[in-house]
Design a protein around this motif. Structure first.
Motif, PDB file in Angstrom:
ATOM      1  N   GLU A 348       0.839  -1.217   0.000  1.00 29.20           N
ATOM      2  CA  GLU A 348       0.000   0.000   0.000  1.00 29.20           C
ATOM      3  C   GLU A 348       0.867   1.258   0.000  1.00 29.20           C
ATOM      4  N   GLN A 349       1.994   1.186   0.646  1.00 27.76           N
ATOM      5  CA  GLN A 349       2.938   2.321   0.651  1.00 27.76           C
ATOM      6  C   GLN A 349       3.410   2.586  -0.783  1.00 27.76           C
ATOM      7  N   ILE A 350       3.723   1.506  -1.491  1.00 23.53           N
ATOM      8  CA  ILE A 350       4.214   1.655  -2.869  1.00 23.53           C
ATOM      9  C   ILE A 350       3.075   2.112  -3.789  1.00 23.53           C
ATOM     10  N   ALA A 351       1.877   1.599  -3.564  1.00 21.89           N
ATOM     11  CA  ALA A 351       0.731   2.031  -4.382  1.00 21.89           C
ATOM     12  C   ALA A 351       0.542   3.539  -4.260  1.00 21.89           C
ATOM     13  N   ALA A 352       0.621   4.054  -3.021  1.00 21.97           N
ATOM     14  CA  ALA A 352       0.434   5.493  -2.801  1.00 21.97           C
ATOM     15  C   ALA A 352       1.570   6.277  -3.464  1.00 21.97           C
ATOM     16  N   MET A 365       9.160  -8.733 -10.501  1.00 21.52           N
ATOM     17  CA  MET A 365      10.354  -9.468 -10.085  1.00 21.52           C
ATOM     18  C   MET A 365      10.141 -10.929 -10.467  1.00 21.52           C
ATOM     19  N   PRO A 366      10.913 -11.435 -11.412  1.00 20.16           N
ATOM     20  CA  PRO A 366      10.679 -12.804 -11.884  1.00 20.16           C
ATOM     21  C   PRO A 366      11.165 -13.838 -10.874  1.00 20.16           C
ATOM     22  N   GLU A 367      10.538 -13.829  -9.732  1.00 26.15           N
ATOM     23  CA  GLU A 367      10.957 -14.728  -8.648  1.00 26.15           C
ATOM     24  C   GLU A 367       9.755 -15.586  -8.284  1.00 26.15           C
ATOM     25  N   ASP A 368      10.017 -16.672  -7.578  1.00 27.67           N
ATOM     26  CA  ASP A 368       8.868 -17.491  -7.189  1.00 27.67           C
ATOM     27  C   ASP A 368       8.717 -17.589  -5.676  1.00 27.67           C
ATOM     28  N   TRP A 369       9.508 -16.814  -4.938  1.00 26.35           N
ATOM     29  CA  TRP A 369       9.358 -16.866  -3.490  1.00 26.35           C
ATOM     30  C   TRP A 369       8.298 -15.865  -3.033  1.00 26.35           C
ATOM     31  N   GLY A 370       7.729 -16.166  -1.907  1.00 24.06           N
ATOM     32  CA  GLY A 370       6.831 -15.219  -1.259  1.00 24.06           C
ATOM     33  C   GLY A 370       5.487 -15.072  -1.948  1.00 24.06           C
ATOM     34  N   VAL A 371       4.766 -14.067  -1.499  1.00 25.07           N
ATOM     35  CA  VAL A 371       3.426 -13.793  -2.010  1.00 25.07           C
ATOM     36  C   VAL A 371       3.525 -12.622  -2.977  1.00 25.07           C
ATOM     37  N   LEU A 372       2.977 -12.814  -4.167  1.00 21.45           N
ATOM     38  CA  LEU A 372       2.954 -11.715  -5.137  1.00 21.45           C
ATOM     39  C   LEU A 372       1.873 -10.732  -4.704  1.00 21.45           C
ATOM     40  N   CYS A 373       2.277  -9.489  -4.402  1.00 24.09           N
ATOM     41  CA  CYS A 373       1.300  -8.473  -3.980  1.00 24.09           C
ATOM     42  C   CYS A 373       0.931  -7.628  -5.196  1.00 24.09           C
ATOM     43  N   ARG A 374       0.011  -6.700  -4.979  1.00 23.15           N
ATOM     44  CA  ARG A 374      -0.328  -5.784  -6.079  1.00 23.15           C
ATOM     45  C   ARG A 374       0.969  -5.111  -6.563  1.00 23.15           C
ATOM     46  N   TYR A 375       1.785  -4.683  -5.647  1.00 19.63           N
ATOM     47  CA  TYR A 375       3.126  -4.190  -5.967  1.00 19.63           C
ATOM     48  C   TYR A 375       4.126  -4.895  -5.053  1.00 19.63           C
ATOM     49  N   GLY A 376       5.149  -5.487  -5.652  1.00 19.90           N
ATOM     50  CA  GLY A 376       6.206  -6.126  -4.872  1.00 19.90           C
ATOM     51  C   GLY A 376       5.856  -7.536  -4.425  1.00 19.90           C
ATOM     52  N   ARG A 377       6.773  -8.120  -3.680  1.00 22.16           N
ATOM     53  CA  ARG A 377       6.591  -9.485  -3.162  1.00 22.16           C
ATOM     54  C   ARG A 377       6.817  -9.491  -1.662  1.00 22.16           C
ATOM     55  N   GLN A 378       6.012 -10.314  -0.987  1.00 21.77           N
ATOM     56  CA  GLN A 378       6.050 -10.391   0.472  1.00 21.77           C
ATOM     57  C   GLN A 378       6.466 -11.792   0.904  1.00 21.77           C
ATOM     58  N   LEU A 379       7.546 -11.874   1.658  1.00 22.65           N
ATOM     59  CA  LEU A 379       7.892 -13.150   2.302  1.00 22.65           C
ATOM     60  C   LEU A 379       7.205 -13.167   3.656  1.00 22.65           C
ATOM     61  N   LEU A 380       6.515 -14.252   3.946  1.00 29.23           N
ATOM     62  CA  LEU A 380       5.857 -14.363   5.256  1.00 29.23           C
ATOM     63  C   LEU A 380       6.666 -15.321   6.124  1.00 29.23           C
ATOM     64  N   PRO A 381       6.675 -15.092   7.443  1.00 25.30           N
ATOM     65  CA  PRO A 381       7.645 -15.807   8.281  1.00 25.30           C
ATOM     66  C   PRO A 381       7.399 -17.317   8.410  1.00 25.30           C
TER      67      PRO A 381
END
Ligand code: SAM
Length: 411
Positions: A348-352, A365-381
């Motif tokens: 949401e920070q990046i969206a704003a 980001m052509p990666e397969d780790w984490g969760v693809l967000c609307r903007y960026g990728r999120q690794l969850l613990p």
């Protein structure tokens, strides 16, 4: 020392759970001037429920601590409460009124995580209560990852490679860094694997001028230099001069110090105080954040962080994005990262930011780790065993009067 650390970390980790039981064990709450006795009770309860210290030792030592605190009147109270607690623990009679008590987190954070991660909030909370693994970043300038695993094996240290980075190694059991082969010579650094994804995203190249805007203690500055030894210059900036001393120490240990690195103690948002006007090819903004992705490493966050902090941090992150963006070369790339799992600080920070910045574009980001967000990728613990971490890759568009400059992702 290890016992002291375990007592402090464990008490913070399980504070909300233990405290929810404690309120039922005392007739009336302790006065605020007796917060030390309250903490002592939680400390004793932690030992009785989570440690293998003999029960009588835990109770006796906790009772005796009242004398050290010059509050001998509390001895009877502590003894009575801990014995009551001991009985309900042995009878397995503890029940929790709500999820804050059950998972041992502040109510506001449980509510927020339920709303933001409705399918995984329980796993996230549980992962935040786990003991973190000790993970290393191998300095590929000194040694290959396989070579380092062999050196570890020679020392009798069992380890495995990380699944999502090129440099990550996990130790089966944590150990003091001095026992790590070649640590003093810069073969490896202690760093969570999530942070080690940075160079593959920022893609530093020979001759680049790079800004690491929130650099201390320098984990990512050092990694960038390890990944690309021919970086022309890296400015490692941080507002906390004391933390920059550690950055200098890390550079020296890893044999990375020298003219290429300029260390600057300054507020990143006050560009007029430290920027010479020359654009950067790459900027890393590893922003100050709630650190909700690293609660397993810093369980005191559960007690110290407040909702007001999140609002304040979001404002700071937005200001940092706006001010630093001016320093990025047209066509250049910025990586924005946090160790937060809250969308307000991340996607949401990046969206704003994209909304108010006409020359900024979010890159995939052509990666397969984490969760693809609307903007960026999120690794969850709870996902890959890493800390919770967020990355966004942004590119500054070239002005429209410069045709023919195809913008190419660094990936
Ligand atoms: C997440 S930590 C950075 C970790 C670092 N990048 C690493 O990999 O070792 C965030 C840093 O931001 C710094 N910071 C906070 N506000 C700042 C500001 N306005 N300007 C520069 N640095 C700031 C803090 O002192 C802290 O060291």
């Amino acid at each position: 020392m290890a016992l002291l650390k375990e007592l402090c970390y464990g008490t913070c980790r399980w504070y909300f759970q233990l405290n929810s039981t404690l309120v039922n064990l005392v007739d009336k709450p302790l006065k605020s001037k007796d917060l030390d006795i309250h903490c002592l009770l939680i400390l004793g309860m932690y030992q009785l429920s989570h440690m293998r210290i003999p029960e009588y030792v835990s109770i006796n030592e906790t009772v005796n601590a009242c004398v050290v605190l010059k509050k001998p009147w509390a001895k009877g109270l502590i003894n009575a409460v801990l014995r009551k607690f001991q009985r309900i623990v042995s009878a397995d009679q503890i029940s929790y009124a709500d999820d804050s008590a059950r998972f041992s987190y502040p109510e506001w954070l449980v509510t927020l995580l339920k709303a933001e991660w409705p399918d995984s909030w329980e796993e996230i909370l549980k992962a935040g209560n786990a003991h973190p693994p000790m993970s290393l970043r191998v300095n590929l300038q000194q040694c290959s990852r396989e070579g380092y695993l062999e050196l570890l094996a020679e020392q009798g240290i069992t380890a495995r490679v990380g699944a999502i980075s090129a440099t990550g190694v996990y130790l089966e059991n944590p150990c003091p860094v001095d026992l790590l082969p070649g640590f003093r010579e810069g073969y490896a650094s202690v760093q969570d694997e999530a942070s080690q994804l940075l160079p593959s995203l920022l893609a530093p190249e020979s001759g680049h001028r790079i800004l690491d805007a929130c650099a201390a203690p320098g984990g990512k500055t050092c990694h960038l230099l390890e990944a690309e030894p021919n970086i022309a210059q890296i400015i490692a900036l941080d507002i906390e001069a004391r933390r920059l001393d550690r950055l200098q120490e890390n550079l020296e240990r890893l044999n990375l110090s020298g003219a290429r690195v300029k260390i600057v103690a300054a507020d990143a948002t006050l560009t007029e105080e430290w920027w010479d006007g020359e654009y950067f090819d790459r900027i890393l903004l590893d922003a100050p954040c709630s650190a909700t992705g690293i609660i397993r490493r810093q369980p005191d966050i559960k007690l110290l962080r407040t909702p007001a902090d999140i609002d304040r941090l979001c404002l700071l992150q937005g200001r940092q994005l706006d001010r630093l963006w001016r320093c990025l070369k047209p066509g250049g790339f910025m990586v924005y990262s946090t160790c937060s799992i809250l969308p307000a600080e991340n996607s949401e920070q990046i969206a704003a930011f994209l909304n108010r910045t006409s020359d900024a574009e979010s890159k995939a980001m052509p990666e397969d780790w984490g969760v693809l967000c609307r903007y960026g990728r999120q690794l969850l613990p709870h996902d890959n065993g890493t800390d919770g971490f967020y990355f966004a890759l942004l590119q500054k568009m070239l002005p429209p009067d410069k045709p023919g400059h195809g913008l190419v992702s660094p990936l």
